[in-house]
Design a protein around this motif. Sequence first.
Motif, PDB file in Angstrom:
ATOM      1  N   MET A  32      42.409  21.393 -39.581  1.00 51.50           N
ATOM      2  CA  MET A  32      43.123  21.346 -38.315  1.00 51.50           C
ATOM      3  C   MET A  32      42.107  21.479 -37.189  1.00 51.50           C
ATOM      4  O   MET A  32      41.118  22.200 -37.338  1.00 51.50           O
ATOM      5  N   VAL A  33      42.333  20.787 -36.088  1.00 52.17           N
ATOM      6  CA  VAL A  33      41.466  20.922 -34.908  1.00 52.17           C
ATOM      7  C   VAL A  33      42.296  21.526 -33.786  1.00 52.17           C
ATOM      8  O   VAL A  33      43.340  20.976 -33.401  1.00 52.17           O
ATOM      9  N   GLY A  34      41.867  22.671 -33.287  1.00 52.01           N
ATOM     10  CA  GLY A  34      42.603  23.348 -32.225  1.00 52.01           C
ATOM     11  C   GLY A  34      42.487  22.629 -30.900  1.00 52.01           C
ATOM     12  O   GLY A  34      41.478  21.985 -30.612  1.00 52.01           O
ATOM     13  N   ASP A  35      43.527  22.744 -30.082  1.00 47.27           N
ATOM     14  CA  ASP A  35      43.557  22.152 -28.745  1.00 47.27           C
ATOM     15  C   ASP A  35      43.110  23.199 -27.735  1.00 47.27           C
ATOM     16  O   ASP A  35      43.828  24.163 -27.458  1.00 47.27           O
ATOM     17  N   LEU A  36      41.930  23.000 -27.165  1.00 46.68           N
ATOM     18  CA  LEU A  36      41.396  23.926 -26.160  1.00 46.68           C
ATOM     19  C   LEU A  36      41.362  23.281 -24.782  1.00 46.68           C
ATOM     20  O   LEU A  36      40.597  23.707 -23.913  1.00 46.68           O
ATOM     21  N   SER A  37      42.204  22.294 -24.563  1.00 48.09           N
ATOM     22  CA  SER A  37      42.174  21.551 -23.298  1.00 48.09           C
ATOM     23  C   SER A  37      43.288  21.955 -22.332  1.00 48.09           C
ATOM     24  O   SER A  37      43.275  21.504 -21.182  1.00 48.09           O
ATOM     25  N   GLN A  38      44.210  22.796 -22.766  1.00 45.64           N
ATOM     26  CA  GLN A  38      45.408  23.049 -21.954  1.00 45.64           C
ATOM     27  C   GLN A  38      45.357  24.338 -21.150  1.00 45.64           C
ATOM     28  O   GLN A  38      46.182  24.528 -20.251  1.00 45.64           O
ATOM     29  N   ASP A  39      44.423  25.224 -21.457  1.00 44.70           N
ATOM     30  CA  ASP A  39      44.465  26.582 -20.912  1.00 44.70           C
ATOM     31  C   ASP A  39      43.200  26.917 -20.131  1.00 44.70           C
ATOM     32  O   ASP A  39      42.140  26.359 -20.388  1.00 44.70           O
ATOM     33  N   ASP A  40      43.344  27.865 -19.202  1.00 44.82           N
ATOM     34  CA  ASP A  40      42.221  28.229 -18.342  1.00 44.82           C
ATOM     35  C   ASP A  40      41.693  29.630 -18.620  1.00 44.82           C
ATOM     36  O   ASP A  40      40.972  30.206 -17.807  1.00 44.82           O
ATOM     37  N   CYS A  41      42.073  30.208 -19.777  1.00 46.72           N
ATOM     38  CA  CYS A  41      41.497  31.487 -20.185  1.00 46.72           C
ATOM     39  C   CYS A  41      41.421  31.525 -21.708  1.00 46.72           C
ATOM     40  O   CYS A  41      42.213  30.877 -22.400  1.00 46.72           O
ATOM     41  N   LEU A  42      40.469  32.280 -22.210  1.00 44.82           N
ATOM     42  CA  LEU A  42      40.267  32.333 -23.650  1.00 44.82           C
ATOM     43  C   LEU A  42      41.457  32.942 -24.375  1.00 44.82           C
ATOM     44  O   LEU A  42      41.778  32.541 -25.503  1.00 44.82           O
ATOM     45  N   GLY A  43      42.123  33.898 -23.740  1.00 50.08           N
ATOM     46  CA  GLY A  43      43.277  34.505 -24.378  1.00 50.08           C
ATOM     47  C   GLY A  43      44.364  33.490 -24.668  1.00 50.08           C
ATOM     48  O   GLY A  43      44.946  33.476 -25.767  1.00 50.08           O
ATOM     49  N   ALA A  44      44.654  32.637 -23.693  1.00 59.30           N
ATOM     50  CA  ALA A  44      45.682  31.614 -23.892  1.00 59.30           C
ATOM     51  C   ALA A  44      45.230  30.583 -24.923  1.00 59.30           C
ATOM     52  O   ALA A  44      46.030  30.105 -25.733  1.00 59.30           O
TER      53      ALA A  44
END
Length: 231
Positions: A32-44
């Motif tokens: 699986m490849v995570g989506d890291l394009s939608q959020d502006d903080c690492l927690g989200a």
Amino acid sequence: MSRTLVLLPGLLNDRRLWSRQAEALAGRVEVMVGDLSQDDCLGAMAERVLAAAPERFALAGLSMGGYAAMEIMRRAPGRVERLALLDTTARPDLPEQTQRRKDAIALARSGGFDKIMPTMLALLLHPDHLKDGGITGLARDMARAVGAESFARQQAAIMARPDSRDSLPRVACPTLVLCGAEDTLTPSDHHDEMAALIKGAWRVTIPHCGHLSPIEQPEAVSAELLRWLSA
């Protein structure tokens, strides 16, 4: 071997960063490849990945993906069976790094986004790979697909990341720390530091390689991931 491997891309990268590794590991593990394009903080970012992942999984992240992986380890260490940190750092930004990120966001939002990746390539790649149109073309294509707004969100998350060096000694799962020998963005000593903080971590350097190791030396990175998953 873990049944699921979650891969986290870096800044301005998408799932294509890991395409060669997904191919090499097909049939051995679900990727699986995570989506890291939608959020502006690492927690989200971490919560989005955790919501999509199975209850237990192996986790590997490159650069920004490594920052998100370390955040996941702080939030849900019991869910991660194995951890791989590639071409990343546990250190927070220096003030001059933060300023460069702010300048890049301003450039992107003023219509200059297309200028960003061409200027970054010399920092991201081994000098020899700057002549490889397949590698540079993929880096440019991924950046265009991520886009200016996601770039700004990702940079905001990166700028606000914490110092992870205090939390790394609590990592208790099998851990791989890997980087390209010529990675100038997150150099070898940063990886030596992370490996020293994680009990039992094994440290790998990929020769003739810069910051984007999965696309610069895909066979070597795939082999190391397979060894890590099988150990």
